[in-house]
Design a protein around this motif. Structure first.
Motif, PDB file in Angstrom:
ATOM      1  N   MET A   1       0.762  -1.430  -0.008  1.00 38.67           N
ATOM      2  CA  MET A   1      -0.037   0.165   0.058  1.00 38.67           C
ATOM      3  C   MET A   1       0.761   1.256   0.101  1.00 38.67           C
ATOM      4  O   MET A   1       0.535   2.234  -0.853  1.00 38.67           O
ATOM      5  N   GLU A   2       1.831   1.231   0.835  1.00 35.71           N
ATOM      6  CA  GLU A   2       2.416   2.380   0.934  1.00 35.71           C
ATOM      7  C   GLU A   2       3.402   2.732  -0.227  1.00 35.71           C
ATOM      8  O   GLU A   2       3.584   4.060  -0.721  1.00 35.71           O
ATOM      9  N   LEU A   3       4.036   1.697  -0.915  1.00 35.27           N
ATOM     10  CA  LEU A   3       5.113   2.098  -1.766  1.00 35.27           C
ATOM     11  C   LEU A   3       4.677   1.493  -3.131  1.00 35.27           C
ATOM     12  O   LEU A   3       5.296   2.021  -4.149  1.00 35.27           O
TER      13      LEU A   3
ATOM     14  N   GLY B   1     -10.908 -16.313   7.163  1.00 37.12           N
ATOM     15  CA  GLY B   1     -12.170 -15.693   7.793  1.00 37.12           C
ATOM     16  C   GLY B   1     -12.359 -14.297   7.068  1.00 37.12           C
ATOM     17  O   GLY B   1     -11.479 -13.903   6.366  1.00 37.12           O
ATOM     18  N   GLU B   2     -13.340 -13.626   7.568  1.00 41.23           N
ATOM     19  CA  GLU B   2     -13.709 -12.503   7.038  1.00 41.23           C
ATOM     20  C   GLU B   2     -12.903 -11.221   7.468  1.00 41.23           C
ATOM     21  O   GLU B   2     -12.447 -11.210   8.645  1.00 41.23           O
ATOM     22  N   LYS B   3     -12.684 -10.584   6.656  1.00 42.40           N
ATOM     23  CA  LYS B   3     -11.879  -9.375   6.894  1.00 42.40           C
ATOM     24  C   LYS B   3     -12.478  -8.005   6.324  1.00 42.40           C
ATOM     25  O   LYS B   3     -13.161  -8.073   5.571  1.00 42.40           O
ATOM     26  N   VAL B   4     -12.116  -7.118   7.102  1.00 47.75           N
ATOM     27  CA  VAL B   4     -12.512  -5.625   6.402  1.00 47.75           C
ATOM     28  C   VAL B   4     -11.459  -4.816   5.957  1.00 47.75           C
ATOM     29  O   VAL B   4     -10.486  -4.524   6.673  1.00 47.75           O
ATOM     30  N   PHE B   5     -11.686  -4.387   4.834  1.00 48.09           N
ATOM     31  CA  PHE B   5     -10.685  -3.596   4.125  1.00 48.09           C
ATOM     32  C   PHE B   5     -10.809  -2.500   3.178  1.00 48.09           C
ATOM     33  O   PHE B   5     -11.787  -2.678   2.415  1.00 48.09           O
ATOM     34  N   LEU B   6     -10.639  -1.443   3.400  1.00 46.29           N
ATOM     35  CA  LEU B   6     -10.884  -0.229   2.794  1.00 46.29           C
ATOM     36  C   LEU B   6     -12.408  -0.044   2.545  1.00 46.29           C
ATOM     37  O   LEU B   6     -13.008   0.480   1.606  1.00 46.29           O
ATOM     38  N   GLY B   7     -13.165  -0.271   3.763  1.00 44.00           N
ATOM     39  CA  GLY B   7     -14.448  -0.343   3.908  1.00 44.00           C
ATOM     40  C   GLY B   7     -15.417  -1.163   3.365  1.00 44.00           C
ATOM     41  O   GLY B   7     -16.473  -1.350   3.325  1.00 44.00           O
ATOM     42  N   LYS B   8     -14.661  -2.398   2.723  1.00 41.82           N
ATOM     43  CA  LYS B   8     -15.500  -3.644   2.040  1.00 41.82           C
ATOM     44  C   LYS B   8     -15.176  -4.831   3.127  1.00 41.82           C
ATOM     45  O   LYS B   8     -14.016  -4.885   3.861  1.00 41.82           O
ATOM     46  N   SER B   9     -15.937  -5.652   3.194  1.00 40.04           N
ATOM     47  CA  SER B   9     -15.708  -6.884   3.945  1.00 40.04           C
ATOM     48  C   SER B   9     -16.048  -8.296   3.112  1.00 40.04           C
ATOM     49  O   SER B   9     -16.889  -8.054   2.281  1.00 40.04           O
ATOM     50  N   GLY B  10     -15.419  -9.294   3.627  1.00 44.81           N
ATOM     51  CA  GLY B  10     -15.479 -10.405   2.716  1.00 44.81           C
ATOM     52  C   GLY B  10     -14.232 -11.391   3.216  1.00 44.81           C
ATOM     53  O   GLY B  10     -13.289 -10.946   3.850  1.00 44.81           O
TER      54      GLY B  10
ATOM     55  N   TYR C   1      -4.801   4.686   3.697  1.00 42.32           N
ATOM     56  CA  TYR C   1      -4.947   3.500   4.398  1.00 42.32           C
ATOM     57  C   TYR C   1      -4.826   3.542   5.824  1.00 42.32           C
ATOM     58  O   TYR C   1      -4.113   4.666   6.218  1.00 42.32           O
ATOM     59  N   THR C   2      -5.680   2.687   6.668  1.00 41.82           N
ATOM     60  CA  THR C   2      -5.292   2.968   7.731  1.00 41.82           C
ATOM     61  C   THR C   2      -4.401   1.834   8.431  1.00 41.82           C
ATOM     62  O   THR C   2      -4.210   0.640   7.850  1.00 41.82           O
ATOM     63  N   GLU C   3      -3.897   1.489   9.622  1.00 38.51           N
ATOM     64  CA  GLU C   3      -3.231   0.682  10.270  1.00 38.51           C
ATOM     65  C   GLU C   3      -4.330  -0.645  10.373  1.00 38.51           C
ATOM     66  O   GLU C   3      -3.574  -1.890  10.109  1.00 38.51           O
ATOM     67  N   HIS C   4      -5.393  -0.489  10.541  1.00 36.74           N
ATOM     68  CA  HIS C   4      -6.137  -1.596  10.490  1.00 36.74           C
ATOM     69  C   HIS C   4      -6.400  -2.264   9.106  1.00 36.74           C
ATOM     70  O   HIS C   4      -6.529  -3.556   8.965  1.00 36.74           O
ATOM     71  N   ASP C   5      -6.381  -1.499   8.136  1.00 39.10           N
ATOM     72  CA  ASP C   5      -6.294  -1.983   6.837  1.00 39.10           C
ATOM     73  C   ASP C   5      -4.808  -2.757   6.433  1.00 39.10           C
ATOM     74  O   ASP C   5      -5.193  -3.961   5.781  1.00 39.10           O
TER      75      ASP C   5
END
Length: 459
Positions: A170-172, A213-222, A180-184
């Motif tokens: 994400m960063e580079l 398992g389910e993840k939540v990434f950039l506001g989306k879940s799956g 993005y956040t640390e959670h992402d």
């Protein structure tokens, strides 16, 4: 800007420059046709094949101390061979645009590995997709043993996620900081669990190690996988803008101009990340040829070395001297300073590197002697310690062979010395440069003096 200067600028930025004879050959083309010619000559893919295979590395772990010392020496030689092999390819190939963009991706996806086979493999991924689709390139890089090893994804397992690769992705490599956040990062790392490679250097998805398992990434879940994460990142236009900003600095100007970068991002995003469409847009844009964007970039060390080799058809009795040039100038191929790569721009020049930059042309063109000194690269320290050697100043015979007959025969009979100088240098001829032109008694001595000036460091 007249047509011949546009063509010269195109090849300086989209390649490693044109020889005087090459410039004479295509100076009558329109910019559009010259760009088409540049792409056509880079349509083929010539992979590096310096390293035969990965077998030696698989046996090294079982070796005794003496064998490991021999292995380390062999490893260093393979790294040298790979480095000089790529420099030689850049210096001789007709595929200038492909190699120039391979160099861009080499820095964008900066990676260090002690396995020369993996390094070659990653370099060929960059080359194969250099002018193709960024999504394909990103996926292939992300699955390469070199990158998986470098950013520790080989250790990324369900229940114990390693965040290194997810963070740098994400960063580079895509959307950049602030998007993005640390959670992402944490959720993304879970998605990449199980991605690794086998002893043959082939990508493997280790299902037992994957967190499904389910993840939540950039506001989306799956129940996201690594490819899902990459697809989500590419859906964000911030990714297109991030890549275009880096490419703008590489090809156009160190100082980003938002209007032009936004226009580039529109093309890149709208074409589903087609690298060739983006490059054609840039290389045919009027602003690419604006005076403020010409003769203003400091050549990266590799561009400088390769451009000199191409202009004067230089061969080397010992090609490893090229690595000494790279080290002295601060850019050793396959050895970026960190995962962020070489910063470029004004960082290429300091008092030490400028001295070498000004001395190298006359030394190479006269088969002279040059003194190299300085601290070894950190990756070299163990090797140097094993061999109880120290890196003091060393006078080295360059043993280069420029083809002066070929260079001089490529100069048109009736061309003026000022026109020759103009073909060699990107900036406009100033009074100091004209003084060199006017006092020169022969072309050979004139061009050696011209390529030893600070102006030759610009493109």
């Amino acid at each position: 800007m007249d047509n011949i200067n546009r063509i010269k600028h195109l090849y300086c930025r989209g390649g490693f420059g044109l020889s005087i004879s090459g410039l004479e050959h295509i100076k009558g083309l329109s910019v559009k046709h010259a760009v088409e010619d540049l792409f056509k000559s880079s349509s083929g893919i010539q992979p590096l094949t310096v390293i035969d295979g990965n077998e030696t590395y698989n046996d090294a772990a079982k070796a005794d101390s003496l064998t490991k010392k021999m292995f380390m020496q062999q490893q260093r030689q393979l790294e040298k061979d790979l480095n000089t092999g790529w420099i030689t390819q850049m210096s001789t190939t007709d595929s200038q645009l492909r190699e120039k963009m391979t160099l861009f991706w080499h820095n964008h996806f900066a990676c260090r590995t002690q396995n020369a086979f993996y390094a070659q493999q990653l370099n060929n991924i960059h080359r194969t997709h250099a002018l193709g689709n960024f999504k394909t390139l990103l996926l292939e890089v992300s699955k390469s043993p070199a990158m998986l090893q470098f950013l520790n994804n080989q250790q990324n397992k369900k229940g114990h996620p390693n965040e290194n690769f997810a963070r740098e992705l994400m960063e580079l490599f895509t959307i950049g900081r602030g998007n993005y956040t640390e959670h992402d990062v944490k959720e993304s790392a879970r998605a990449f669990t199980g991605w690794g490679f086998n002893n043959n250097g082939a990508f493997v998805e280790r299902k037992a190690l994957h967190d499904d398992g389910e993840k939540v990434f950039l506001g989306k879940s799956g129940a996201f996988t690594g490819e899902d994460i990459i697809n989500t990142l590419l859906e964000r236009k911030e990714t297109a803008r991030f890549i275009c900003t880096k490419l703008y600095k590489y090809l156009v100007n160190d100082m980003p101009e938002a209007k032009n970068i936004n226009a580039m991002a529109d093309v890149f995003y709208g074409s589903s990340y087609d690298i060739s469409k983006l490059l054609k847009f840039v290389l045919t844009a009027d602003w690419f040829y604006a005076d403020k964007n010409t003769g203003n970039l400091i050549k990266a060390p590799v561009d400088f070395i390769v451009g000199l080799n191409r202009q004067f058809y230089i061969s080397y009795k010992n090609p490893e001297i090229l690595m000494q040039f790279e080290r002295a100038l601060g850019q050793v191929l396959f050895y970026p300073p960190n995962v962020a790569g070489w910063p470029g721009g004004k960082s290429w020049i300091d008092s030490s590197s400028l001295m070498f930059r000004l001395k190298i042309p006359s030394t190479v063109l006269n088969d002279g002697v040059i003194a190299f000194k300085g601290k070894a690269d950190p990756e070299d320290e163990a090797f140097l310690a094993m061999n109880v050697s120290k890196r003091n100043a060393v006078n080295t015979q360059v043993q280069s062979q420029p083809n002066w007959d070929k260079f001089l025969s490529g100069i048109p009979a009736n061309i003026s010395k000022a026109s020759i100088a103009g073909a060699l240098l990107a900036p406009a001829l100033n009074s100091n440069l004209m003084a060199i032109v006017n006092r020169s008694t022969d072309v050979r001595s004139m061009v050696i003096e011209l390529v030893s000036t600070p102006e030759y460091q610009l493109c």
